[in-house]
Design a protein around this motif. Structure first.
Motif, PDB file in Angstrom:
ATOM      1  N   UNK A   1      14.418   8.717  -5.102  1.00 27.43           N
ATOM      2  CA  UNK A   1      14.047   6.843  -5.395  1.00 27.43           C
ATOM      3  C   UNK A   1      12.878   6.852  -4.162  1.00 27.43           C
ATOM      4  N   UNK A   2      13.524   7.539  -3.506  1.00 25.26           N
ATOM      5  CA  UNK A   2      12.710   6.700  -1.775  1.00 25.26           C
ATOM      6  C   UNK A   2      11.807   6.756  -1.913  1.00 25.26           C
ATOM      7  N   UNK A   3      10.882   7.879  -2.866  1.00 27.13           N
ATOM      8  CA  UNK A   3       9.643   8.013  -2.963  1.00 27.13           C
ATOM      9  C   UNK A   3       8.942   7.402  -4.148  1.00 27.13           C
ATOM     10  N   UNK A   4       9.796   6.789  -5.485  1.00 32.77           N
ATOM     11  CA  UNK A   4       9.041   5.992  -5.815  1.00 32.77           C
ATOM     12  C   UNK A   4       8.632   4.414  -5.739  1.00 32.77           C
ATOM     13  N   UNK A   5       9.849   4.152  -4.552  1.00 31.65           N
ATOM     14  CA  UNK A   5       9.554   2.657  -4.395  1.00 31.65           C
ATOM     15  C   UNK A   5       8.566   3.266  -3.280  1.00 31.65           C
ATOM     16  N   UNK A   6       8.409   3.834  -1.994  1.00 33.60           N
ATOM     17  CA  UNK A   6       7.313   4.415  -1.496  1.00 33.60           C
ATOM     18  C   UNK A   6       6.097   4.166  -2.047  1.00 33.60           C
ATOM     19  N   UNK A   7       5.723   4.692  -2.929  1.00 34.16           N
ATOM     20  CA  UNK A   7       4.198   4.845  -4.362  1.00 34.16           C
ATOM     21  C   UNK A   7       4.163   2.952  -5.217  1.00 34.16           C
ATOM     22  N   UNK A   8       5.193   2.435  -5.256  1.00 31.10           N
ATOM     23  CA  UNK A   8       4.453   0.693  -5.783  1.00 31.10           C
ATOM     24  C   UNK A   8       5.052   0.184  -4.967  1.00 31.10           C
ATOM     25  N   UNK A   9       5.497   0.445  -3.761  1.00 28.71           N
ATOM     26  CA  UNK A   9       5.374  -0.618  -2.534  1.00 28.71           C
ATOM     27  C   UNK A   9       6.608  -1.977  -3.129  1.00 28.71           C
TER      28      UNK A   9
ATOM     29  N   UNK B   1      -6.990  -9.781   0.158  1.00 32.43           N
ATOM     30  CA  UNK B   1      -5.943 -10.261   1.186  1.00 32.43           C
ATOM     31  C   UNK B   1      -5.175 -10.918  -0.107  1.00 32.43           C
ATOM     32  N   UNK B   2      -5.729 -11.686  -1.231  1.00 36.02           N
ATOM     33  CA  UNK B   2      -4.574 -12.059  -2.190  1.00 36.02           C
ATOM     34  C   UNK B   2      -5.439 -11.298  -3.703  1.00 36.02           C
ATOM     35  N   UNK B   3      -5.090  -9.872  -3.692  1.00 34.39           N
ATOM     36  CA  UNK B   3      -5.023  -9.221  -4.741  1.00 34.39           C
ATOM     37  C   UNK B   3      -3.473  -8.839  -5.125  1.00 34.39           C
ATOM     38  N   UNK B   4      -3.871  -8.485  -6.104  1.00 38.72           N
ATOM     39  CA  UNK B   4      -1.903  -8.290  -7.213  1.00 38.72           C
ATOM     40  C   UNK B   4      -2.306  -6.588  -7.808  1.00 38.72           C
ATOM     41  N   UNK B   5      -1.801  -6.433  -6.916  1.00 40.32           N
ATOM     42  CA  UNK B   5      -1.530  -4.652  -7.231  1.00 40.32           C
ATOM     43  C   UNK B   5      -0.287  -4.134  -8.694  1.00 40.32           C
ATOM     44  N   UNK B   6      -0.636  -3.386  -9.220  1.00 39.92           N
ATOM     45  CA  UNK B   6       0.254  -2.997 -10.220  1.00 39.92           C
ATOM     46  C   UNK B   6       0.496  -1.278 -10.147  1.00 39.92           C
ATOM     47  N   UNK B   7       1.684  -1.146  -9.866  1.00 40.57           N
ATOM     48  CA  UNK B   7       1.692   0.483  -9.503  1.00 40.57           C
ATOM     49  C   UNK B   7       2.807   1.005 -10.493  1.00 40.57           C
ATOM     50  N   UNK B   8       2.673   2.516 -10.269  1.00 42.44           N
ATOM     51  CA  UNK B   8       3.306   3.078 -11.676  1.00 42.44           C
ATOM     52  C   UNK B   8       3.734   4.368 -10.818  1.00 42.44           C
ATOM     53  N   UNK B   9       5.194   4.937 -10.547  1.00 45.61           N
ATOM     54  CA  UNK B   9       5.422   6.394  -9.873  1.00 45.61           C
ATOM     55  C   UNK B   9       6.419   7.256 -10.897  1.00 45.61           C
ATOM     56  N   UNK B  10       6.343   8.730 -10.701  1.00 44.06           N
ATOM     57  CA  UNK B  10       7.076   8.909 -11.179  1.00 44.06           C
ATOM     58  C   UNK B  10       7.318  10.374 -10.470  1.00 44.06           C
ATOM     59  N   UNK B  11       7.594  10.831 -10.510  1.00 43.92           N
ATOM     60  CA  UNK B  11       8.956  12.703  -9.834  1.00 43.92           C
ATOM     61  C   UNK B  11       8.932  13.155 -10.722  1.00 43.92           C
ATOM     62  N   UNK B  12       8.065  14.530 -11.103  1.00 43.59           N
ATOM     63  CA  UNK B  12       8.409  15.719 -12.444  1.00 43.59           C
ATOM     64  C   UNK B  12       8.466  16.484 -11.863  1.00 43.59           C
ATOM     65  N   UNK B  13      10.239  17.434 -12.427  1.00 46.11           N
ATOM     66  CA  UNK B  13      10.421  18.782 -12.408  1.00 46.11           C
ATOM     67  C   UNK B  13      10.760  18.602 -10.373  1.00 46.11           C
ATOM     68  N   UNK B  14      10.434  17.961 -10.203  1.00 50.43           N
ATOM     69  CA  UNK B  14      11.110  17.762  -8.513  1.00 50.43           C
ATOM     70  C   UNK B  14      10.381  18.748  -7.317  1.00 50.43           C
ATOM     71  N   UNK B  15       9.473  19.257  -7.275  1.00 51.88           N
ATOM     72  CA  UNK B  15       7.835  19.135  -6.750  1.00 51.88           C
ATOM     73  C   UNK B  15       6.940  18.024  -7.056  1.00 51.88           C
ATOM     74  N   UNK B  16       6.213  17.187  -8.053  1.00 49.85           N
ATOM     75  CA  UNK B  16       4.970  16.313  -8.093  1.00 49.85           C
ATOM     76  C   UNK B  16       5.785  15.254  -8.229  1.00 49.85           C
TER      77      UNK B  16
END
Length: 238
Positions: A105-113, A155-170
């Protein structure tokens, strides 16, 4: 962060998306210009829109610039352009595959900001399940300037980001940024479909390829966006 010993492939609509190869396959095109000329002509022809030679030439220049820029980004392992209409400014989408680190959960929030403060309020965060990658997160935000030296558009750019953890290693990240918030929001359905087409596969260069890297940089940052910003600064490409 270190690259995974696995890789990704994307099943997407190539009437909407264009792959930006890190290296031009020499058996298909002798050089970058030949690749760009073929792609630009095909994009215009497939669009069914009336066009002139200069329209194709303009798109050739644009494709060369985007490919050169994205190929030089260490954090972008695979890059695509969202181009549903050759008259529109493309959106660059970056797919990255990393070795999993920390709690999921921490990693997904890290990658998506997902926890970054934004200039227009907190990020819009939602669960994003997929068939191939499992459950993930999607976030859209207009984060505060990462670097004081960033120009007004960045400075005013909009960001769209996604993140997943796959099989606990990726860990898999999908990232887009644009100064045009409306353009990015209109693309969300296409990006969602693109994200659902990502799958993790064995690294085509063989297991252990990621271990061959001799130089490592340790960057402490509160989010993936800060890592990208710091990497640009370290490499002098920002």
């Amino acid at each position: 962060m270190s690259m995974s010993t696995r890789w990704a492939e994307v099943d997407c609509d190539f009437g909407v998306w264009l792959l930006l190869p890190r290296e031009i396959p020499p058996d298909l095109w002798p050089d970058d210009l030949s690749w760009a000329m073929d792609q630009a002509q095909a994009v215009w022809d497939d669009s069914g829109l009336r066009h002139r030679r200069r329209d194709v030439k303009n798109l050739v220049t644009l494709l060369l610039n985007y490919r050169s820029f994205m190929a030089g980004r260490a954090w972008s392992h695979m890059a695509y352009l969202h181009m549903p209409d050759p008259r529109m400014e493309p959106l660059a989408a970056s797919v990255s595959v990393w070795r999993a680190q920390g709690e999921r959960d921490d990693a997904l929030r890290f990658y998506t900001g997902a926890d970054l403060p934004g200039t227009d309020g907190p990020p819009e965060v939602a669960e994003f399940p997929t068939e191939h990658l499992g459950a993930g997160l999607r976030a859209m935000s207009r984060p505060a300037t990462l670097r004081p030296s960033a120009d007004a558009e960045e400075a005013s750019a909009t960001v769209l980001s996604y993140a997943w953890r796959v099989e606990d290693d990726t860990d898999v990240s999908l990232f887009l940024l644009s100064p045009d918030a409306a353009r990015l929001r209109e693309a969300v359905p296409d990006v969602d479909a693109f994200a659902r087409g990502i799958r993790v596969v064995p690294d085509p260069e063989g297991e252990g390829a990621a271990d061959e890297e001799e130089d490592e940089v340790l960057i402490e940052a509160p989010s993936y966006l800060h890592v990208l910003d710091r990497m640009e600064e370290l490499t002098g490409e920002g």
